[in-house]
Design an enzyme around this catalytic site. Sequence first.
Site, mmCIF file in Angstrom:
data_model
loop_
_atom_site.group_PDB
_atom_site.id
_atom_site.type_symbol
_atom_site.label_atom_id
_atom_site.label_comp_id
_atom_site.label_asym_id
_atom_site.label_seq_id
_atom_site.Cartn_x
_atom_site.Cartn_y
_atom_site.Cartn_z
ATOM 1 C CG HIS A 189 -0.312 0.179 2.500
ATOM 2 N ND1 HIS A 189 0.411 -0.830 3.107
ATOM 3 C CD2 HIS A 189 -0.212 1.247 3.325
ATOM 4 C CE1 HIS A 189 0.902 -0.380 4.242
ATOM 5 N NE2 HIS A 189 0.535 0.875 4.403
ATOM 6 C CG ASP A 190 2.355 3.607 3.023
ATOM 7 O OD1 ASP A 190 1.501 4.279 2.391
ATOM 8 O OD2 ASP A 190 2.499 3.677 4.254
ATOM 9 C CE LYS A 223 4.354 6.447 4.039
ATOM 10 N NZ LYS A 223 4.308 5.909 5.408
ATOM 11 C CG HIS A 240 2.196 7.920 0.153
ATOM 12 N ND1 HIS A 240 1.500 8.881 0.850
ATOM 13 C CD2 HIS A 240 1.692 6.723 0.587
ATOM 14 C CE1 HIS A 240 0.634 8.293 1.675
ATOM 15 N NE2 HIS A 240 0.731 6.976 1.527
ATOM 16 C CG HIS A 255 -3.369 3.443 1.481
ATOM 17 N ND1 HIS A 255 -2.653 3.654 0.331
ATOM 18 C CD2 HIS A 255 -2.604 3.963 2.482
ATOM 19 C CE1 HIS A 255 -1.503 4.256 0.625
ATOM 20 N NE2 HIS A 255 -1.458 4.451 1.931
ATOM 21 C CG HIS A 256 -3.641 7.783 2.909
ATOM 22 N ND1 HIS A 256 -3.598 7.661 4.283
ATOM 23 C CD2 HIS A 256 -2.435 7.347 2.460
ATOM 24 C CE1 HIS A 256 -2.409 7.178 4.649
ATOM 25 N NE2 HIS A 256 -1.682 6.971 3.549
ATOM 26 C CG ASP A 308 -1.846 2.560 6.659
ATOM 27 O OD1 ASP A 308 -0.734 2.257 7.157
ATOM 28 O OD2 ASP A 308 -2.029 3.609 6.026
HETATM 29 P P1 C2E Z 1 1.907 6.612 8.372
HETATM 30 O O1 C2E Z 1 2.842 7.103 9.414
HETATM 31 O O2 C2E Z 1 2.049 5.182 7.934
HETATM 32 O O3 C2E Z 1 0.429 6.858 8.859
HETATM 33 C C1 C2E Z 1 -0.654 6.324 8.177
HETATM 34 C C2 C2E Z 1 -1.939 6.967 8.627
HETATM 35 O O4 C2E Z 1 -2.187 6.660 9.984
HETATM 36 C C3 C2E Z 1 -1.944 8.489 8.573
HETATM 37 O O5 C2E Z 1 -2.245 8.917 7.272
HETATM 38 C C4 C2E Z 1 -3.039 8.819 9.560
HETATM 39 O O6 C2E Z 1 -4.306 8.640 8.949
HETATM 40 C C5 C2E Z 1 -2.879 7.768 10.601
HETATM 41 N N1 C2E Z 1 -2.066 8.289 11.706
HETATM 42 C C6 C2E Z 1 -0.767 8.047 11.941
HETATM 43 N N2 C2E Z 1 -0.364 8.674 13.063
HETATM 44 C C7 C2E Z 1 -1.443 9.332 13.545
HETATM 45 C C8 C2E Z 1 -1.680 10.148 14.721
HETATM 46 O O7 C2E Z 1 -0.815 10.416 15.534
HETATM 47 N N3 C2E Z 1 -2.940 10.644 14.887
HETATM 48 C C9 C2E Z 1 -3.943 10.354 14.002
HETATM 49 N N4 C2E Z 1 -5.159 10.859 14.247
HETATM 50 N N5 C2E Z 1 -3.751 9.598 12.893
HETATM 51 C C10 C2E Z 1 -2.516 9.086 12.688
HETATM 52 P P2 C2E Z 1 -1.878 10.388 6.825
HETATM 53 O O8 C2E Z 1 -2.160 11.349 7.878
HETATM 54 O O9 C2E Z 1 -2.501 10.609 5.487
HETATM 55 O O10 C2E Z 1 -0.316 10.328 6.636
HETATM 56 C C11 C2E Z 1 0.264 9.614 5.597
HETATM 57 C C12 C2E Z 1 1.717 9.493 5.820
HETATM 58 O O11 C2E Z 1 2.290 10.815 5.847
HETATM 59 C C13 C2E Z 1 2.097 8.885 7.159
HETATM 60 O O12 C2E Z 1 2.077 7.483 7.054
HETATM 61 C C14 C2E Z 1 3.481 9.462 7.369
HETATM 62 O O13 C2E Z 1 4.426 8.761 6.599
HETATM 63 C C15 C2E Z 1 3.373 10.838 6.792
HETATM 64 N N6 C2E Z 1 3.071 11.856 7.813
HETATM 65 C C16 C2E Z 1 1.861 12.288 8.209
HETATM 66 N N7 C2E Z 1 1.983 13.235 9.140
HETATM 67 C C17 C2E Z 1 3.305 13.391 9.372
HETATM 68 C C18 C2E Z 1 4.075 14.258 10.241
HETATM 69 O O14 C2E Z 1 3.558 15.076 10.995
HETATM 70 N N8 C2E Z 1 5.413 14.133 10.184
HETATM 71 C C19 C2E Z 1 6.021 13.270 9.356
HETATM 72 N N9 C2E Z 1 7.347 13.177 9.339
HETATM 73 N N10 C2E Z 1 5.341 12.440 8.500
HETATM 74 C C20 C2E Z 1 4.000 12.515 8.528
HETATM 75 FE FE FE Z 2 -0.070 5.583 3.106
#
Ligand code: C2E
Ligand code: FE
Length: 391
Positions: free
Chosen positions: A234-235, A238, A263, A289-290, A318
């Site tokens: 799925h990712d 990235k 991504h 997936h998002h 996810d």
């Molecule tokens: P990921 O880290 O694999 O997170 C996948 C999804 O899990 C996120 O999609 C979000 O829907 C949920 N998620 C993860 N951590 C949290 C959290 O602390 N709180 C909540 N409410 N949901 C959470 P999303 O937001 O579309 O992000 C996609 C990807 O973007 C993430 O994959 C990560 O790789 C990156 N990303 C998102 N926010 C940040 C950030 O603040 N800093 C960094 N470095 N990367 C981020």
């Molecule tokens: Fe993703």
Amino acid sequence: MNKNSTPRERELEIKMKLLANFGSMVSKETKIDPLLEIIAVQVKTILGCDRCSVFIYDKKTNSLWSKIAIGLQHTEVRVPLGTGIVGHVAASGMSVNIPNAYSDPRFSKELDRLTGYSTKNILATPLKNISGKIIGVFEAINKFTRAFTDEDEGILKLISSLAASAIENAKLYQRLSESQLETIYRLATTAEYRDQQDTAIHLRHISEYSSLIAQSMGLTQENIEIVRYASPLHDIGKVGIADAILLKPGKLTDDEFEEMKKHTLYGAKILANAESDLLRAACKIAASHHEKYNGKGYPNGLKGEEIPLFARIVSVADVFDALCMKRVYKPKWDPKDAHDFIMKQSGNDFDPSVATAFDRIFPEILKLQQNTTDGRKSIIPGISKKNNGMF
Ligand code: C2E
Ligand code: FE
Ligand code: SIN
Ligand code: SIN
């Protein structure tokens, strides 16, 4: 059944029914081992004999293999081409009907010694594929009543032509899924998930959670397998995201998050135009997936059932796993809190029927989490490294 029919006619009628049943049973089974098992059981019933073994020809070693019961265990045995009855039938392409095995010079007593079995009579016929190449040998042993008859031989030939095409299909199917899985492993490890410390565990979680949810939703076995093997990709997109964004140890700016969202598009592009069902599913999952059930997700703002079901499933798996894992930008959550988050977002972010299924199998998910932190190594469950040497 006509009550004026002779015993002979009744016997034939029963045989025809068994044969029809056989055809439909073998055409449904796509996995080689269970298929061979079904064939063996059916042949014993139809011919009224004590044993039936299906030997498969292995080009690489120029021998025939079969799984044979030795005591309570099924053991793989191999017979070189040209050796014994089985090897002789494969080499000559001709059936043999042997009323007394021990007085036939071609018979090798080796297998009887191994199995502690006493072979009396043998009916063996080659399995040929559509182009007439030998792919194996059927061997029926120890007819209950007398020796095997010419009619038995005819029936076994008929069965073997049905069985041969089913075996060919199963081999093709297996080869296909083996090469697909290899592609998946390659892609998934190249992507490297630079943002996560433990790639293997994340991939495994996504795969297990998604297939458990799919199972709980009552999807077909085939779709459950597709979700299991497609979800780890799925990712994959990235790989196209710069380190400065992906590895940023804090909150992303709006611009950075816009970049991050791509991504999904990169993943869809990498997996585009695939021919296999598996990679087509992986492409949809990577792309969607998002997306969120209420239409507020990305990249396309798809809503409800517009989002492919597989993607709705992986979305729950996810987010749940992302919440439970430590990320450079966030600490890990307690699994119970992560579960409550999913349920709270049911109908908003997530398809309620997926969330409900997730809720149902949550105890199993907790168990799996426990297991993986205990250090089970394989990335994806259900893949055995064992190769029967068929290809
Ligand atoms: P990921 O880290 O694999 O997170 C996948 C999804 O899990 C996120 O999609 C979000 O829907 C949920 N998620 C993860 N951590 C949290 C959290 O602390 N709180 C909540 N409410 N949901 C959470 P999303 O937001 O579309 O992000 C996609 C990807 O973007 C993430 O994959 C990560 O790789 C990156 N990303 C998102 N926010 C940040 C950030 O603040 N800093 C960094 N470095 N990367 C981020
Ligand atoms: Fe993703
Ligand atoms: C052989 O091929 O000669 C062995 C027959 C058997 O399976 O007992
Ligand atoms: C965001 O930064 O908008 C995503 C929230 C998160 O994944 O923590």
